[in-house]
Design a protein around this motif. Structure first.
Motif, PDB file in Angstrom:
ATOM      1  N   UNK A 235       3.872  -2.330  -0.963  1.00  0.00           N
ATOM      2  CA  UNK A 235       3.936  -1.836  -2.338  1.00  0.00           C
ATOM      3  C   UNK A 235       3.154  -0.527  -2.487  1.00  0.00           C
ATOM      4  N   UNK A 236       2.005  -0.431  -1.824  1.00  0.00           N
ATOM      5  CA  UNK A 236       1.228   0.819  -1.864  1.00  0.00           C
ATOM      6  C   UNK A 236       2.018   1.963  -1.248  1.00  0.00           C
ATOM      7  N   UNK A 237       2.683   1.676  -0.142  1.00  0.00           N
ATOM      8  CA  UNK A 237       3.508   2.702   0.494  1.00  0.00           C
ATOM      9  C   UNK A 237       4.655   3.115  -0.420  1.00  0.00           C
ATOM     10  N   UNK A 238       5.323   2.140  -1.016  1.00  0.00           N
ATOM     11  CA  UNK A 238       6.464   2.424  -1.878  1.00  0.00           C
ATOM     12  C   UNK A 238       6.081   3.314  -3.055  1.00  0.00           C
ATOM     13  N   UNK A 239       4.884   3.095  -3.575  1.00  0.00           N
ATOM     14  CA  UNK A 239       4.448   3.876  -4.744  1.00  0.00           C
ATOM     15  C   UNK A 239       3.958   5.270  -4.373  1.00  0.00           C
ATOM     16  N   UNK A 240       3.789   5.518  -3.058  1.00  0.00           N
ATOM     17  CA  UNK A 240       3.208   6.794  -2.622  1.00  0.00           C
ATOM     18  C   UNK A 240       4.241   7.780  -2.085  1.00  0.00           C
ATOM     19  N   UNK A 241       5.502   7.347  -1.948  1.00  0.00           N
ATOM     20  CA  UNK A 241       6.511   8.208  -1.337  1.00  0.00           C
ATOM     21  C   UNK A 241       7.795   8.216  -2.158  1.00  0.00           C
ATOM     22  N   UNK A 242       8.539   9.301  -2.035  1.00  0.00           N
ATOM     23  CA  UNK A 242       9.834   9.376  -2.707  1.00  0.00           C
ATOM     24  C   UNK A 242      10.930   8.708  -1.877  1.00  0.00           C
ATOM     25  N   UNK A 243      10.619   8.341  -0.632  1.00  0.00           N
ATOM     26  CA  UNK A 243      11.601   7.689   0.224  1.00  0.00           C
ATOM     27  C   UNK A 243      11.671   6.209  -0.133  1.00  0.00           C
ATOM     28  N   UNK A 244      12.834   5.671  -0.437  1.00  0.00           N
ATOM     29  CA  UNK A 244      12.939   4.237  -0.736  1.00  0.00           C
ATOM     30  C   UNK A 244      12.537   3.385   0.476  1.00  0.00           C
ATOM     31  N   UNK A 245      11.928   2.246   0.199  1.00  0.00           N
ATOM     32  CA  UNK A 245      11.526   1.309   1.246  1.00  0.00           C
ATOM     33  C   UNK A 245      12.536   0.165   1.292  1.00  0.00           C
ATOM     34  N   UNK A 246      12.901  -0.243   2.511  1.00  0.00           N
ATOM     35  CA  UNK A 246      13.848  -1.343   2.710  1.00  0.00           C
ATOM     36  C   UNK A 246      13.178  -2.468   3.486  1.00  0.00           C
ATOM     37  N   UNK A 247      13.542  -3.722   3.169  1.00  0.00           N
ATOM     38  CA  UNK A 247      13.005  -4.864   3.910  1.00  0.00           C
ATOM     39  C   UNK A 247      13.158  -6.136   3.082  1.00  0.00           C
ATOM     40  N   UNK A 248      12.694  -7.248   3.562  1.00  0.00           N
ATOM     41  CA  UNK A 248      12.325  -7.441   4.949  1.00  0.00           C
ATOM     42  C   UNK A 248      13.245  -8.467   5.538  1.00  0.00           C
ATOM     43  N   UNK A 249      13.925  -8.101   6.615  1.00  0.00           N
ATOM     44  CA  UNK A 249      14.894  -9.000   7.237  1.00  0.00           C
ATOM     45  C   UNK A 249      14.278 -10.316   7.680  1.00  0.00           C
ATOM     46  N   UNK A 250      12.950 -10.304   7.921  1.00  0.00           N
ATOM     47  CA  UNK A 250      12.257 -11.507   8.365  1.00  0.00           C
ATOM     48  C   UNK A 250      12.001 -12.495   7.240  1.00  0.00           C
ATOM     49  N   UNK A 251      12.172 -12.048   6.005  1.00  0.00           N
ATOM     50  CA  UNK A 251      11.962 -12.932   4.865  1.00  0.00           C
ATOM     51  C   UNK A 251      13.185 -13.813   4.642  1.00  0.00           C
ATOM     52  N   UNK A 252      12.939 -15.030   4.193  1.00  0.00           N
ATOM     53  CA  UNK A 252      14.032 -15.966   3.936  1.00  0.00           C
ATOM     54  C   UNK A 252      13.802 -16.675   2.608  1.00  0.00           C
ATOM     55  N   UNK A 253      14.871 -17.092   1.993  1.00  0.00           N
ATOM     56  CA  UNK A 253      14.960 -17.768   0.696  1.00  0.00           C
ATOM     57  C   UNK A 253      14.584 -16.833  -0.449  1.00  0.00           C
ATOM     58  N   UNK A 254      14.990 -17.230  -1.635  1.00  0.00           N
ATOM     59  CA  UNK A 254      14.747 -16.445  -2.852  1.00  0.00           C
ATOM     60  C   UNK A 254      13.256 -16.265  -3.116  1.00  0.00           C
ATOM     61  N   UNK A 255      12.433 -17.217  -2.657  1.00  0.00           N
ATOM     62  CA  UNK A 255      11.008 -17.187  -2.992  1.00  0.00           C
ATOM     63  C   UNK A 255      10.283 -16.036  -2.292  1.00  0.00           C
ATOM     64  N   UNK A 256      10.613 -15.793  -1.040  1.00  0.00           N
ATOM     65  CA  UNK A 256       9.990 -14.676  -0.330  1.00  0.00           C
ATOM     66  C   UNK A 256      10.446 -13.346  -0.922  1.00  0.00           C
ATOM     67  N   UNK A 257      11.716 -13.231  -1.227  1.00  0.00           N
ATOM     68  CA  UNK A 257      12.216 -11.974  -1.781  1.00  0.00           C
ATOM     69  C   UNK A 257      11.736 -11.759  -3.216  1.00  0.00           C
ATOM     70  N   UNK A 258      11.491 -12.844  -3.941  1.00  0.00           N
ATOM     71  CA  UNK A 258      10.949 -12.707  -5.282  1.00  0.00           C
ATOM     72  C   UNK A 258       9.558 -12.078  -5.236  1.00  0.00           C
ATOM     73  N   UNK A 259       8.770 -12.412  -4.202  1.00  0.00           N
ATOM     74  CA  UNK A 259       7.442 -11.812  -4.059  1.00  0.00           C
ATOM     75  C   UNK A 259       7.548 -10.306  -3.834  1.00  0.00           C
ATOM     76  N   UNK A 260       8.505  -9.872  -3.016  1.00  0.00           N
ATOM     77  CA  UNK A 260       8.722  -8.447  -2.813  1.00  0.00           C
ATOM     78  C   UNK A 260       9.106  -7.761  -4.119  1.00  0.00           C
ATOM     79  N   UNK A 261       9.972  -8.406  -4.879  1.00  0.00           N
ATOM     80  CA  UNK A 261      10.431  -7.841  -6.147  1.00  0.00           C
ATOM     81  C   UNK A 261       9.285  -7.740  -7.151  1.00  0.00           C
ATOM     82  N   UNK A 262       8.523  -8.822  -7.288  1.00  0.00           N
ATOM     83  CA  UNK A 262       7.437  -8.840  -8.262  1.00  0.00           C
ATOM     84  C   UNK A 262       6.369  -7.794  -7.968  1.00  0.00           C
ATOM     85  N   UNK A 263       6.166  -7.476  -6.697  1.00  0.00           N
ATOM     86  CA  UNK A 263       5.160  -6.486  -6.314  1.00  0.00           C
ATOM     87  C   UNK A 263       5.731  -5.074  -6.187  1.00  0.00           C
ATOM     88  N   UNK A 264       7.003  -4.915  -6.532  1.00  0.00           N
ATOM     89  CA  UNK A 264       7.674  -3.608  -6.460  1.00  0.00           C
ATOM     90  C   UNK A 264       7.470  -2.970  -5.084  1.00  0.00           C
TER      91      UNK A 264
END
Length: 371
Positions: A235-264
């Motif tokens: 999230x710190x990296x995402x907020x510091x650059x104009x380049x979009x961040x992609x990930x994470x293929x290692x995450x599984x289920x809605x719960x892991x991806x919800x954490x990524x979403x909530x933390x932008x």
């Protein structure tokens, strides 16, 4: 219609020319193919991810534990069956190998439903598009491949018609990797989209430095810059650059991806249907992303079954963006499904065939099957 058996088929193909990324040395391609058989003679095909470990362990989870949840059940009850397995295995499941194993069965059930109703899977899921744009995923490290050869190879994908290409970084010192990216960008010109994938091998200071250097090169996205568990760092990296961040293929289920979403932490979410919980769970992840104005761009790096499953997922999803088309040597993709999913100028037309629209070559299965 009732399920009478679940067959697990482990396939391994040794590579003539091994490749590697920032984390993994790849000397073979492997895939655990799933077949769900019914009492009406219909068979559904899926694939369960076996990344990061021996293929036999994922096979054992299905054969010894998960199969019993499905025998005698109606394959149309895919949602209930998924939920039952998830809740019943929660003490040693929730993530990892249980979800990967369940993913392949889930995909096979959707293939079955499509065949039973005479509809392509993407139409059953709510068809959004009949054609999907693919990007060329390549640029791995390889013995004897220097920077000019890398740049020439990446340019060749553009000549094939791809408008977006992706290359590996993170496996060398940052300044050396930067030279590789600069050379590829020069070879591609400014009109082609170029993305980089660090395979979770940078720490935050390195990622911050690299992002700053990469910004002038018009990078489309930075994929998996940090460890998947470092959501705050991402999230710190995402907020510091104009380049979009992609990930994470290692995450599984809605719960892991919800954490990524909530933390932008990311803009492009990258669930893989054979890994993240099957097509059923990927649709839920996509809905979460859509509600937060984010895009879905699945990870696809396995057999032709994986390619087909993620293709149908994208084709049925409003906020799905690009299909990863691995351009490396892979007999379990190119030989296994008769080249039935091919691109023309970087576009893949979804076959108007029931289910996933692929047929497995039995001779190829015999050739690569391990006991």
């Amino acid at each position: 219609m009732k399920i009478i058996n679940i067959e697990t088929i482990p396939l391994v193909a040794e590579l003539k020319n091994p490749i590697w990324d920032a984390q993994h040395y790849i000397s073979k391609r492997q895939a655990l193919i799933i077949r769900v058989h019914t009492d009406q003679g219909l068979t559904g095909v899926g694939e369960s991810a076996s990344f990061g470990g021996p293929i036999e362990t994922t096979k054992a989870v299905i054969d010894k534990e998960l199969k019993s949840y499905f025998i005698g059940k109606d394959p149309f009850d895919v949602e209930r069956l998924w939920d039952e397995v998830y809740k019943s295995t929660i003490q040693h499941g929730r993530r990892g190998i249980i979800i990967a194993a369940l993913s392949g069965i889930d995909i096979a059930l959707w293939d079955l439903i499509g065949k039973a109703t005479n509809k392509p899977v993407y139409k059953i899921l709510g068809g959004y598009r009949d054609e999907v744009e693919a990007y060329a995923s390549s640029g791995f490290y390889r013995e004897g491949r220097d920077i000019p050869q890398l740049a020439e190879m990446m340019k060749a994908y553009v000549d094939e018609g791809f408008k977006t290409v992706k290359m590996k970084v993170g496996g060398m010192k940052p300044k050396e990797d930067l030279k590789r990216v600069q050379a590829v960008r020069e070879a591609l010109g400014d009109e082609v989209d170029l993305a980089v994938d660090a395979n979770s091998n940078w720490d935050l200071p390195t990622a911050l430095w690299m992002a700053k250097q990469l910004e002038p090169l018009n990078i489309k996205w930075i994929e998996e810059p940090l460890m998947a568990d470092d959501v705050i760092g991402t999230a710190k990296l995402a907020s510091s650059t104009i380049i979009p961040i992609a990930g994470y293929e290692q995450d599984v289920t809605r719960y892991a991806f919800m954490e990524l979403i909530q933390n932008q932490a990311v803009y492009y979410l990258q669930p893989d249907a054979i890994w993240a919980g099957g097509i059923s769970e990927c649709k839920k992840i996509a809905a979460l992303a859509l509600a937060n104005h984010l895009a879905i761009m699945p990870h696809v790096f396995s057999s032709g079954v994986c390619l087909a499953a993620n293709l149908h997922f994208i084709a049925s999803t409003a906020n799905a963006y690009l299909l990863e088309l691995d351009r490396n040597e892979n007999p379990l993709r190119d030989e296994l499904i008769h080249h039935s999913l091919t691109h023309e100028n970087g576009q893949i037309k979804i076959p108007d065939i029931p289910g996933l629209g692929i047929e497995l070559d039995e001779e190829v299965i015999k050739k690569y099957r391990i006991s």
